[in-house]
Design an enzyme around this catalytic site. Structure first.
Site, short mmCIF file in Angstrom:
data_model
loop_
_atom_site.label_atom_id
_atom_site.label_comp_id
_atom_site.label_asym_id
_atom_site.label_seq_id
_atom_site.Cartn_x
_atom_site.Cartn_y
_atom_site.Cartn_z
N CYS A 1 46.04 -3.49 -3.64
CA CYS A 1 45.14 -3.04 -2.57
C CYS A 1 44.31 -1.90 -3.15
O CYS A 1 43.68 -2.07 -4.20
CB CYS A 1 45.93 -2.65 -1.32
N ARG B 1 49.35 -1.09 0.97
CA ARG B 1 49.23 -2.34 1.71
C ARG B 1 49.84 -3.50 0.93
O ARG B 1 50.48 -4.39 1.50
CB ARG B 1 47.76 -2.62 2.04
#
Length: 264
Positions: free
Chosen positions: A224, A229
């Site tokens: 990410c 994430r």
């Protein structure tokens, strides 16, 4: 215990002496109510924090301090949870993989699911007994920028970009360069969460990813902006049996390196 554990199954095992529950929720959320006995770990402890790529791993020495502080011992089965659907919990479990501690589970849906099931909460902070564990880093669960560049033309290699579509397309710029790694497939991390089931991993995750072009026939690396994430997307891939690694440098590194290729 399975890699993905449901709240009721965890509640039935809380008295196990070899169980270590690690909660990566925001500090106030932890204090407001957590799983009895759960140890709090601030997510910052999992990252080197050094610009321009703060998501890179801390040193083995620093990780040794972190895991000693939470009392990790080789015999522990670790269960991780957070208050946001699995990003920090996934990053933590990936870090366990990096240090060779293979006995771990993710509380499916994290604290959203635990609260949704009406299970007991404690407001007493846990005080773990520090351990004497020694930590060494195994590079197998990760890839760096050079390794990714070497594999970009391999037909069975896939880059899973867990950022937002705006970041992927280059419309939201968070580094010197905007866009994505050539050939990367975009699947934002939240698309793998089911908001109707307290943010559990969606039941059709395998089929959903296959429609996008991500499946178990490939060697996958996920990233990410800082491998937060993508902590969750790594976890989902792991739960589906994918050959998946993570790129902790992520876009904050790739987008700031002078010689990395970019697509928009």
């Amino acid at each position: 215990m399975d890699l993905i554990i449901e709240p009721e199954a965890l509640a039935a095992r809380l008295e196990r002496e070899d169980l270590l529950i690690v909660d990566l929720s925001a500090p106030q959320n932890y204090l407001d109510g957590h799983i009895p006995g759960a140890v709090h770990l601030p997510f910052q402890a999992l990252m080197a924090g050094t610009p321009p790529a703060p998501g890179k791993l801390p040193s083995a020495e620093r990780l040794t301090e972190v895991f000693r502080h939470i009392g990790l011992r080789p015999e522990h089965h670790v269960v991780a949870c957070d208050d946001e659907g699995g990003g920090w919990a996934g990053r933590f479990l990936w870090t366990l993989e990096v240090i060779g501690h293979k006995n771990y589970s993710y509380l499916n849906g994290g604290m959203h699911a635990w609260r949704g099931a009406g299970l007991p909460l404690s407001t007493e902070p846990a005080e773990p007994t520090p351990s004497a564990i020694e930590v060494a880093i195994d590079p197998a669960p990760l890839m760096d920028a050079e390794q990714i560049q070497q594999h970009l033309k391999d037909p069975d290699f896939r880059v899973w970009d867990a950022r937002s579509p705006q970041e992927y397309r280059g419309e939201r710029v968070l580094a010197m360069k905007a866009g994505h790694i050539p050939g990367a497939i975009n699947c934002e991390w939240t698309q793998l969460m089911d908001p109707q089931r307290d943010l559990r991993i969606r039941a059709d995750a395998r089929e959903f990813l296959a429609r996008l072009g991500i499946d178990d026939s490939q060697k996958i690396v996920t990233h990410c902006q800082s491998h937060h994430r993508s902590g969750f997307t790594w976890l989902v891939g792991k739960s589906l049996g994918f050959d998946i690694r993570a790129y902790p440098g992520s876009w904050s590194e790739w987008g700031n390196l002078p010689d990395t290729p970019v697509e928009q």
